[in-house]
Write a protein that holds these residues in place. Structure first.
Motif, PDB file in Angstrom:
ATOM      1  N   MET A  26     107.925 -45.103 130.588  1.00 63.85           N
ATOM      2  CA  MET A  26     107.601 -44.989 129.184  1.00 63.85           C
ATOM      3  C   MET A  26     106.100 -44.820 128.956  1.00 63.85           C
ATOM      4  SD  MET A  26     110.303 -47.754 127.508  1.00 63.85           S
ATOM      5  CE  MET A  26     109.214 -48.092 126.165  1.00 63.85           C
ATOM      6  N   ALA A  27     105.304 -45.544 129.717  1.00 61.60           N
ATOM      7  CA  ALA A  27     103.853 -45.453 129.537  1.00 61.60           C
ATOM      8  C   ALA A  27     103.361 -44.062 129.904  1.00 61.60           C
ATOM      9  CB  ALA A  27     103.146 -46.516 130.369  1.00 61.60           C
ATOM     10  N   GLU A  28     103.855 -43.530 131.015  1.00 63.58           N
ATOM     11  CA  GLU A  28     103.391 -42.211 131.455  1.00 63.58           C
ATOM     12  C   GLU A  28     103.739 -41.136 130.436  1.00 63.58           C
ATOM     13  OE1 GLU A  28     101.067 -39.923 133.332  1.00 63.58           O
ATOM     14  OE2 GLU A  28     101.388 -41.910 134.183  1.00 63.58           O
ATOM     15  N   VAL A  29     104.925 -41.221 129.838  1.00 58.02           N
ATOM     16  CA  VAL A  29     105.324 -40.258 128.804  1.00 58.02           C
ATOM     17  C   VAL A  29     104.382 -40.346 127.616  1.00 58.02           C
ATOM     18  CG1 VAL A  29     107.136 -39.679 127.136  1.00 58.02           C
ATOM     19  CG2 VAL A  29     107.746 -40.196 129.510  1.00 58.02           C
ATOM     20  N   ALA A  30     104.096 -41.552 127.164  1.00 55.62           N
ATOM     21  CA  ALA A  30     103.200 -41.737 126.020  1.00 55.62           C
ATOM     22  C   ALA A  30     101.797 -41.222 126.332  1.00 55.62           C
ATOM     23  CB  ALA A  30     103.160 -43.208 125.614  1.00 55.62           C
ATOM     24  N   MET A  31     101.298 -41.495 127.526  1.00 53.44           N
ATOM     25  CA  MET A  31      99.957 -41.026 127.886  1.00 53.44           C
ATOM     26  C   MET A  31      99.914 -39.502 127.936  1.00 53.44           C
ATOM     27  SD  MET A  31      98.517 -43.876 130.580  1.00 53.44           S
ATOM     28  CE  MET A  31      99.802 -43.665 131.791  1.00 53.44           C
ATOM     29  N   THR A  32     100.958 -38.885 128.460  1.00 55.98           N
ATOM     30  CA  THR A  32     101.021 -37.422 128.521  1.00 55.98           C
ATOM     31  C   THR A  32     101.030 -36.828 127.116  1.00 55.98           C
ATOM     32  OG1 THR A  32     102.157 -37.491 130.642  1.00 55.98           O
ATOM     33  CG2 THR A  32     102.401 -35.465 129.357  1.00 55.98           C
ATOM     34  N   GLU A  33     101.798 -37.422 126.207  1.00 56.75           N
ATOM     35  CA  GLU A  33     101.842 -36.949 124.819  1.00 56.75           C
ATOM     36  C   GLU A  33     100.462 -37.036 124.164  1.00 56.75           C
ATOM     37  OE1 GLU A  33     106.368 -38.366 123.569  1.00 56.75           O
ATOM     38  OE2 GLU A  33     104.649 -39.634 123.058  1.00 56.75           O
ATOM     39  N   LEU A  34      99.796 -38.153 124.368  1.00 56.62           N
ATOM     40  CA  LEU A  34      98.488 -38.345 123.749  1.00 56.62           C
ATOM     41  C   LEU A  34      97.448 -37.396 124.324  1.00 56.62           C
ATOM     42  CD1 LEU A  34      98.728 -42.199 123.532  1.00 56.62           C
ATOM     43  CD2 LEU A  34      98.287 -40.684 121.565  1.00 56.62           C
ATOM     44  N   ARG A  35      97.461 -37.206 125.652  1.00 52.74           N
ATOM     45  CA  ARG A  35      96.524 -36.261 126.275  1.00 52.74           C
ATOM     46  C   ARG A  35      96.742 -34.844 125.737  1.00 52.74           C
ATOM     47  NH1 ARG A  35      98.418 -38.136 131.130  1.00 52.74           N
ATOM     48  NH2 ARG A  35      97.320 -39.947 131.878  1.00 52.74           N
ATOM     49  N   ALA A  36      98.015 -34.462 125.594  1.00 51.08           N
ATOM     50  CA  ALA A  36      98.335 -33.117 125.103  1.00 51.08           C
ATOM     51  C   ALA A  36      97.925 -32.952 123.635  1.00 51.08           C
ATOM     52  CB  ALA A  36      99.831 -32.842 125.274  1.00 51.08           C
ATOM     53  N   ALA A  37      98.074 -33.992 122.846  1.00 50.49           N
ATOM     54  CA  ALA A  37      97.747 -33.920 121.424  1.00 50.49           C
ATOM     55  C   ALA A  37      96.243 -33.888 121.168  1.00 50.49           C
ATOM     56  CB  ALA A  37      98.366 -35.101 120.688  1.00 50.49           C
ATOM     57  N   LEU A  38      95.472 -34.563 122.022  1.00 50.01           N
ATOM     58  CA  LEU A  38      94.022 -34.662 121.834  1.00 50.01           C
ATOM     59  C   LEU A  38      93.295 -34.325 123.146  1.00 50.01           C
ATOM     60  CD1 LEU A  38      94.133 -38.020 119.870  1.00 50.01           C
ATOM     61  CD2 LEU A  38      93.551 -35.792 118.906  1.00 50.01           C
ATOM     62  N   PRO A  39      93.503 -33.102 123.651  1.00 51.86           N
ATOM     63  CA  PRO A  39      92.989 -32.781 124.996  1.00 51.86           C
ATOM     64  C   PRO A  39      91.477 -32.822 125.129  1.00 51.86           C
ATOM     65  CG  PRO A  39      93.724 -30.798 123.882  1.00 51.86           C
ATOM     66  CD  PRO A  39      94.136 -31.959 123.018  1.00 51.86           C
ATOM     67  N   ASP A  40      90.761 -32.512 124.066  1.00 46.68           N
ATOM     68  CA  ASP A  40      89.298 -32.502 124.148  1.00 46.68           C
ATOM     69  C   ASP A  40      88.673 -33.793 123.653  1.00 46.68           C
ATOM     70  OD1 ASP A  40      89.331 -29.889 125.149  1.00 46.68           O
ATOM     71  OD2 ASP A  40      89.455 -29.066 123.119  1.00 46.68           O
ATOM     72  N   VAL A  41      89.508 -34.731 123.247  1.00 47.02           N
ATOM     73  CA  VAL A  41      89.021 -35.986 122.692  1.00 47.02           C
ATOM     74  C   VAL A  41      89.239 -37.143 123.661  1.00 47.02           C
ATOM     75  CG1 VAL A  41      89.260 -37.627 120.783  1.00 47.02           C
ATOM     76  CG2 VAL A  41      89.408 -35.172 120.332  1.00 47.02           C
ATOM     77  N   ILE A  42      90.448 -37.247 124.194  1.00 45.93           N
ATOM     78  CA  ILE A  42      90.750 -38.342 125.131  1.00 45.93           C
ATOM     79  C   ILE A  42      90.170 -38.002 126.495  1.00 45.93           C
ATOM     80  CG2 ILE A  42      92.580 -39.564 126.355  1.00 45.93           C
ATOM     81  CD1 ILE A  42      94.227 -39.441 123.794  1.00 45.93           C
ATOM     82  N   LEU A  43      89.212 -38.802 126.920  1.00 49.63           N
ATOM     83  CA  LEU A  43      88.525 -38.583 128.193  1.00 49.63           C
ATOM     84  C   LEU A  43      89.157 -39.379 129.324  1.00 49.63           C
ATOM     85  CD1 LEU A  43      84.910 -38.732 126.732  1.00 49.63           C
ATOM     86  CD2 LEU A  43      86.362 -36.710 127.120  1.00 49.63           C
ATOM     87  N   GLY A  44      89.912 -40.397 128.977  1.00 43.24           N
ATOM     88  CA  GLY A  44      90.626 -41.216 129.945  1.00 43.24           C
ATOM     89  C   GLY A  44      91.666 -42.019 129.200  1.00 43.24           C
ATOM     90  N   ILE A  45      92.776 -42.310 129.861  1.00 42.70           N
ATOM     91  CA  ILE A  45      93.799 -43.142 129.235  1.00 42.70           C
ATOM     92  C   ILE A  45      94.533 -43.885 130.338  1.00 42.70           C
ATOM     93  CG2 ILE A  45      95.512 -41.284 129.157  1.00 42.70           C
ATOM     94  CD1 ILE A  45      96.448 -42.558 126.431  1.00 42.70           C
ATOM     95  N   GLU A  46      94.793 -45.167 130.090  1.00 41.22           N
ATOM     96  CA  GLU A  46      95.445 -46.014 131.094  1.00 41.22           C
ATOM     97  C   GLU A  46      96.452 -46.934 130.442  1.00 41.22           C
ATOM     98  OE1 GLU A  46      92.466 -48.190 133.261  1.00 41.22           O
ATOM     99  OE2 GLU A  46      91.645 -46.357 134.158  1.00 41.22           O
ATOM    100  N   HIS A  47      97.397 -47.334 131.232  1.00 41.58           N
ATOM    101  CA  HIS A  47      98.401 -48.329 130.859  1.00 41.58           C
ATOM    102  C   HIS A  47      97.770 -49.689 131.141  1.00 41.58           C
ATOM    103  CE1 HIS A  47     102.726 -49.945 131.829  1.00 41.58           C
ATOM    104  NE2 HIS A  47     102.309 -50.342 130.644  1.00 41.58           N
ATOM    105  N   ILE A  48      97.664 -50.536 130.112  1.00 44.52           N
ATOM    106  CA  ILE A  48      97.075 -51.868 130.271  1.00 44.52           C
ATOM    107  C   ILE A  48      98.111 -52.899 129.848  1.00 44.52           C
ATOM    108  CG2 ILE A  48      94.716 -51.040 129.903  1.00 44.52           C
ATOM    109  CD1 ILE A  48      94.944 -52.206 127.015  1.00 44.52           C
ATOM    110  N   GLY A  49      97.780 -54.142 129.894  1.00 42.20           N
ATOM    111  CA  GLY A  49      98.695 -55.177 129.429  1.00 42.20           C
ATOM    112  C   GLY A  49      99.681 -55.609 130.502  1.00 42.20           C
TER     113      GLY A  49
END
Length: 133
Positions: A1-24
């Motif tokens: 689930m985390a990987e799917v969400a991160m992929t969606e966010l990267r695709a939606a904001l490709p020039d804005v999100i410089l890194g994204i990780e699953h935390i918690g």
């Protein structure tokens, strides 16, 4: 689930999100956790984040008084499923959630102690480890 969400966010904001990780807790194998996916994204500037774009992915901005990040939540059937912390790239290396996650991944005995302190039974660890992340 985390990987799917991160992929969606990267695709939606490709020039804005410089890194994204699953935390918690769900990011620590074997750690009992609430069924909520915590994510943290790094951006050059919080002003660069387009909340409407994130909103189209089902997130809504949540205001909790913290001024050093943007916080978004995603819900399904009125239950929180995802929490997205957006922070600056400058602060990325010092974020407590990332530091704690990495520490607990390397120290399973402390992860079990952490679970007990948070009221999550260590007996649930095997069950939680089998849950897809």
């Amino acid at each position: 689930m985390a990987e799917v969400a991160m992929t969606e966010l990267r695709a939606a904001l490709p020039d804005v999100i410089l890194g994204i990780e699953h935390i918690g807790s769900t990011a620590v194998p074997g750690l009992a956790a609430k069924p909520v996916i915590d994510l943290m994204a790094a951006v050059a500037s919080l002003d660069a984040v387009d909340g409407a774009t994130i909103g189209r992915l089902g997130y809504r901005q949540h205001f909790n008084g913290m001024e050093d990040r943007l916080l978004y939540v995603r819900e399904q059937d009125e239950q929180r499923t995802h929490i997205l912390h957006v922070v600056t790239l400058e602060s990325w290396p010092t974020r407590n959630q990332r530091i704690l996650r990495d520490y607990l991944r390397r120290h399973s005995t402390d992860a079990e102690r952490y679970a007990r302190l948070n009221g999550r039974s260590p007996g649930c660890l095997a069950t939680q480890a089998a849950r897809p992340h």
